[in-house]
Design an enzyme around this catalytic site. Structure first.
Site, PDB file in Angstrom:
ATOM      1  N   GLY A  61      -1.504   8.018  -0.106  1.00  0.00           N
ATOM      2  CA  GLY A  61      -0.832   7.627   1.671  1.00  0.00           C
ATOM      3  C   GLY A  61       0.075   7.800   2.820  1.00  0.00           C
ATOM      4  CB  ILE A  62       0.343   6.582   5.897  1.00  0.00           C
ATOM      5  CG1 ILE A  62      -0.091   5.289   5.774  1.00  0.00           C
ATOM      6  CG2 ILE A  62      -0.636   7.679   6.355  1.00  0.00           C
ATOM      7  CD1 ILE A  62      -0.726   4.606   7.783  1.00  0.00           C
ATOM      8  N   GLY A  63       1.649   4.894   3.262  1.00  0.00           N
ATOM      9  CA  GLY A  63       2.717   4.160   3.255  1.00  0.00           C
ATOM     10  C   GLY A  63       3.984   5.173   2.323  1.00  0.00           C
ATOM     11  N   GLY A 123       0.563  -1.555   0.314  1.00  0.00           N
ATOM     12  CA  GLY A 123      -0.206  -0.016   0.075  1.00  0.00           C
ATOM     13  C   GLY A 123       1.161   1.567   0.012  1.00  0.00           C
ATOM     14  CB  ALA A 124       4.432   1.533  -0.975  1.00  0.00           C
ATOM     15  CE1 TYR A 152     -10.672   0.220   7.185  1.00  0.00           C
ATOM     16  CE2 TYR A 152     -11.602   1.091   8.759  1.00  0.00           C
ATOM     17  CZ  TYR A 152      -9.966   1.510   7.513  1.00  0.00           C
ATOM     18  OH  TYR A 152      -8.847   1.983   7.961  1.00  0.00           O
ATOM     19  CB  SER A 186      -8.287   1.270  12.102  1.00  0.00           C
ATOM     20  OG  SER A 186      -9.306   2.371  12.215  1.00  0.00           O
TER      21      SER A 186
END
Length: 275
Positions: free
Chosen positions: A13-15, A9-10, A156, A130
């Site tokens: 966003g945060i990745g 997930g890079a 989720y 989360s």
């Protein structure tokens, strides 16, 4: 010591933010993303290795694991950061509810297939969880894919609770073999996250222009991932724990501390994957 760090997930966003920050610190970064274009853009900016994989396709995850095993005899950090929240109850080509597969089953499979490399590397395995685990999660082991009680929020929340349970069981099973497992909540981040959800609450937080003013930046959200990847497990942070704002939080879903549920989830996941 410079490390080899794989971040899923890079591509956004945060990745992506964590990959950039860790690269600046001198580490060898391996970027994994779903979008070929976005993954290439982030990787090119920091001259990192890159691979694309769709976590909605378990065959793609298996192929990724095989490639990583072949290319990297040492992996110091695996950051299971990929995930999402989805609007409707869709099934993947593998026959699983999409949230369950993308957020839990796929990273479980990837970690399991990489385990020989991770053990030999005394690796750190980081799960991006989360606060939704506390707000919405309520796991029924007989209905892991929410066939009976689906909502976008519950699916989720369950998957993020599964991330925490996976971390705890990974720690129980593999700490003695050198694995250090940890999970964290990055905060509420200003990104494209939840763009497709039908959840009113998530749309209000992530898509409303007023709500977005109060969200953290991707760089701020990446802070804990960068810290956990670089610091010393057992000294700087507690193995098998769940962190918020660099602190082990006591505000947690009671199911997250259910060791029996963690073992049951692990065994069910193995059975689902035929492992």
């Amino acid at each position: 010591m410079n490390k080899t760090i794989v971040i899923t997930g890079a591509s956004d966003g945060i990745g992506a933010a964590a990959a950039t920050q860790l690269h600046r610190c001198g580490h060898r970064i391996v970027i994994v993303g779903r979008s070929e274009e976005k993954t290439r853009r982030v990787a090119s900016a920091i001259a990192a290795d890159r691979f694309t994989a769709d976590f909605g396709d378990l065959g793609s995850v298996r192929a990724l694991a095989a490639t990583l095993t072949d290319r990297y005899p040492r992996i110091d950090v695996l950051a299971n950061n990929a995930g999402g929240v989805f609007g409707t109850r869709d099934k993947t080509a593998d026959g699983h509810e999409k949230t369950f597969q993308v957020n839990h089953l796929a990273p479980f499979l990837l970690t399991s297939l990489l385990m020989p490399t991770l053990v030999s590397s005394s690796a750190t395995v980081i799960q991006t969880a989360s606060v939704a685990a506390r707000l919405y999660g309520k796991i029924d082991p007989s209905d892991l894919e929410n066939d009976s009680r689906y909502s976008a929020n519950k699916a989720y929340g369950d998957s993020k609770l599964e991330n925490i349970l996976f971390t705890k069981e990974l720690d129980r099973r593999y700490r003695a073999q050198g694995i250090s497992a940890v999970a964290f909540h990055p905060g509420f981040i200003r990104s494209g996250f939840a763009a497709d959800t039908t959840s009113f609450g998530m749309k209000l937080v992530y898509s409303n222009p007023i709500g977005r003013r109060f969200l953290s930046t991707a760089e701020q959200g990446a802070d804990q991932l960068v810290w956990l990847a670089q610091s010393a497990p057992g000294t700087d942070w507690q193995q098998g724990a769940y962190y918020e704002k660099r602190q082990v939080t006591t505000r947690i879903n009671p199911q997250a501390n259910d060791a029996g549920l963690a073992r049951e989830l692990w065994d069910h996941s193995l059975a689902i994957l035929g492992m």
